[in-house]
Design an enzyme around this catalytic site. Sequence first.
Site, mmCIF file in Angstrom:
data_model
loop_
_atom_site.group_PDB
_atom_site.id
_atom_site.type_symbol
_atom_site.label_atom_id
_atom_site.label_comp_id
_atom_site.label_asym_id
_atom_site.label_seq_id
_atom_site.Cartn_x
_atom_site.Cartn_y
_atom_site.Cartn_z
ATOM 1 N N ASP A 24 -2.029 -3.655 7.641
ATOM 2 C CA ASP A 24 -3.131 -4.412 8.222
ATOM 3 C C ASP A 24 -3.137 -5.854 7.731
ATOM 4 O O ASP A 24 -3.379 -6.785 8.498
ATOM 5 C CB ASP A 24 -4.468 -3.749 7.870
ATOM 6 C CG ASP A 24 -4.717 -2.491 8.684
ATOM 7 O OD1 ASP A 24 -3.792 -2.053 9.383
ATOM 8 O OD2 ASP A 24 -5.827 -1.944 8.611
ATOM 9 N N CYS A 60 -2.065 2.689 3.206
ATOM 10 C CA CYS A 60 -2.789 1.644 3.939
ATOM 11 C C CYS A 60 -3.910 2.256 4.777
ATOM 12 O O CYS A 60 -3.974 3.465 5.001
ATOM 13 C CB CYS A 60 -1.830 0.831 4.802
ATOM 14 S SG CYS A 60 -2.467 -0.817 5.241
ATOM 15 N N ASP A 61 -4.790 1.391 5.264
ATOM 16 C CA ASP A 61 -6.112 1.787 5.756
ATOM 17 C C ASP A 61 -6.129 2.961 6.728
ATOM 18 O O ASP A 61 -6.925 3.882 6.574
ATOM 19 C CB ASP A 61 -6.790 0.602 6.439
ATOM 20 C CG ASP A 61 -7.089 -0.539 5.490
ATOM 21 O OD1 ASP A 61 -6.723 -0.436 4.315
ATOM 22 O OD2 ASP A 61 -7.676 -1.537 5.934
ATOM 23 N N LYS A 62 -5.294 2.920 7.773
ATOM 24 C CA LYS A 62 -5.386 3.934 8.820
ATOM 25 C C LYS A 62 -4.680 5.216 8.454
ATOM 26 O O LYS A 62 -4.801 6.223 9.146
ATOM 27 C CB LYS A 62 -4.847 3.379 10.151
ATOM 28 C CG LYS A 62 -5.478 2.069 10.581
ATOM 29 C CD LYS A 62 -6.983 2.077 10.511
ATOM 30 C CE LYS A 62 -7.589 0.710 10.764
ATOM 31 N NZ LYS A 62 -7.305 -0.300 9.727
ATOM 32 N N CYS A 91 -5.186 -2.463 -1.160
ATOM 33 C CA CYS A 91 -6.041 -3.580 -1.564
ATOM 34 C C CYS A 91 -7.161 -3.088 -2.478
ATOM 35 O O CYS A 91 -7.785 -2.060 -2.229
ATOM 36 C CB CYS A 91 -6.609 -4.272 -0.343
ATOM 37 S SG CYS A 91 -5.333 -4.993 0.719
ATOM 38 N N GLU A 119 -8.830 -5.975 13.775
ATOM 39 C CA GLU A 119 -9.664 -6.481 12.694
ATOM 40 C C GLU A 119 -9.549 -8.003 12.650
ATOM 41 O O GLU A 119 -8.501 -8.555 12.972
ATOM 42 C CB GLU A 119 -9.221 -5.904 11.347
ATOM 43 C CG GLU A 119 -9.477 -4.436 11.196
ATOM 44 C CD GLU A 119 -9.030 -3.898 9.841
ATOM 45 O OE1 GLU A 119 -8.520 -4.700 9.028
ATOM 46 O OE2 GLU A 119 -9.172 -2.697 9.608
ATOM 47 N N CYS A 171 0.821 -1.205 0.000
ATOM 48 C CA CYS A 171 0.000 0.000 0.000
ATOM 49 C C CYS A 171 0.861 1.263 0.000
ATOM 50 O O CYS A 171 0.459 2.291 -0.543
ATOM 51 C CB CYS A 171 -0.914 0.030 1.228
ATOM 52 S SG CYS A 171 -1.908 -1.447 1.500
ATOM 53 N N SER A 175 -12.265 -6.256 8.879
ATOM 54 C CA SER A 175 -11.630 -5.663 7.714
ATOM 55 C C SER A 175 -12.692 -5.197 6.729
ATOM 56 O O SER A 175 -13.806 -5.722 6.690
ATOM 57 C CB SER A 175 -10.726 -6.701 7.049
ATOM 58 O OG SER A 175 -10.373 -6.307 5.746
#
Length: 583
Positions: free
Chosen positions: A101, A142-144, A214, A468, A69, A494
């Site tokens: 993650d 990435c996600d956060k 992702c 998650e 990511c 997730s």
Amino acid sequence: MSQQEPEPRDDGADGEGSGKPEDFPSTEVTEGVEKAPHRAMFRAMGYDDEDLSSPMVGVANPAADITPCNVHLDDVADAAYEGIDESGGMPIEFGTITISDAISMGTEGMKASLISREIIADSVELVSFGERMDGLVTVGGCDKNMPGMMMAAIRTDLPSVFLYGGSIMPGEHDGREITIQNMFEGVGAVADGDMTEAELDEMERQACPGAGSCGGMFTANTMASVSETIGFAPLGSASPPAEDEERYEVARRAGELATEVVEARRRPSDFLTRESFENAIAMQVAVGGSTNAVLHLLAMAAEAGVDLDIQDFNEISRRTPKIADLQPGGERFMNDLHEVGGVPVVLKELHDNDLLHGDALTVTGNTIAEELERVDPPAIEDLDVDYLYTVDEPKNEQGAIRILTGNLAPDGAVIKITGEDHLHHEGPVRIFDEESEAMRYVQEGEVESGDVIGIRNEGPRGGPGMREMLGVTSAVAGQGHADDVALFTDGRFSGATRGFSIGHVAPEAYVGGPIAALEDGDRITIDIDDLELSVDLTDEEIEDRLEDYDPDPTYESGVLAKYHRDFGSAANGAVTNPGAKWE
């Protein structure tokens, strides 16, 4: 920055000032005779007179080799840097952390993920404050990264543009496109005997073909879509793939826009309103976005002082149909959406059907309606695709997010509907005190149709960090039980999770929420239509069981111990900023 030899200064070396507006924070470190030592430090890094008399724009970059990511974000940040420099700004790049993650998933390390959101916000705020930045480009992979960066921009209230690093292209296996979601579900299929280890090994080598987040409508792409919708990023900027040249054009334009918004003094507080948050929720529920966006939007609203309640997600989901069918519920990916016009295609359909506040302002200074007119996306009805639907003929009549309440979740719990939207489930619970216990139970083939699995002590404070649980939910789905086995937890799921999975149960077990009182065999009722998550116990029975409940923290020192102490409830976004409006 400019690399030519500096010309003699008249921009502050003599104490007169350079003409840079006095209200720019950077004048505190670049202007006047007494700031000669400060300027000397900048000159050591190659900045010249022209730079020092320009707006100082930070580029917050979480590049790292620990996740695809973020592995390419140095290049993305470089393009934004060039855009700032070429448009008359003084770019200053600095770093911050990230957690992968997908790599930490299913391990104790996953407890770091949500904590990283807070550390990203804290660190970007600190650098911006300490170095007297005039504005920001905040980069996310990435996600956060995404909520952390936007929370930092909100806290500092500096003119800011959000820049997404883009998503990974899908891999290919056996003639079909696959993502990391298929890998996690493949683990469950191997455990159930429906896939060989050799086939899983082949998939492993194909699922992630390069850089980027992702590829489904998981958390990263959900929050990137939110960044456009809420006004932090220009329309069309979320969907270009990570390794596409258009991604770098987006980055360059973000740098140019950042210089513009600094000069215009256009701050997050100028465009973040209740209406812009409602728009973001409408996008989330219309595309079947991640449940994590509930947590992150509540946290961002708390930082912004915007009155947003977890029950608002129900209200907006009731009036907003689901009109996109992307992974995890469907089979298509962010790059598919990009090929037909990206996020603006969905926004246009919502706006044209009065499901969006068109007068909400954006970072460009225009309203979202004006921006939609400018980019002129195609209408869904004119597209020949099988994963986008009109409001008149939607995929589902209501949006994908539901908030459940009841005596098991008095403050709420979150579910994303990826299949049938009329779900009712009753049965005895099998309760686990942490994720690993539940994962062993699933992997050993104990799961049967109709089961109810509960996992507690995984909340924001109890974990800490609200892990998650894609490993557990994917193993269940991989064994063919996505729709007939229910799972609930005070932790998170997730964005790739699908099926009958309920997270964010609040209050969490660690603070004495009802989930802490459960025993194996207690009868659980889950009703999506009635928005209910309850247990067949009286209030008195729950109180009696909780009377002696006094858990010890899992960690007594270090960063995890700090967040045992500091996290707030998931129902309020799990914020840690003591100044945020979260009560």
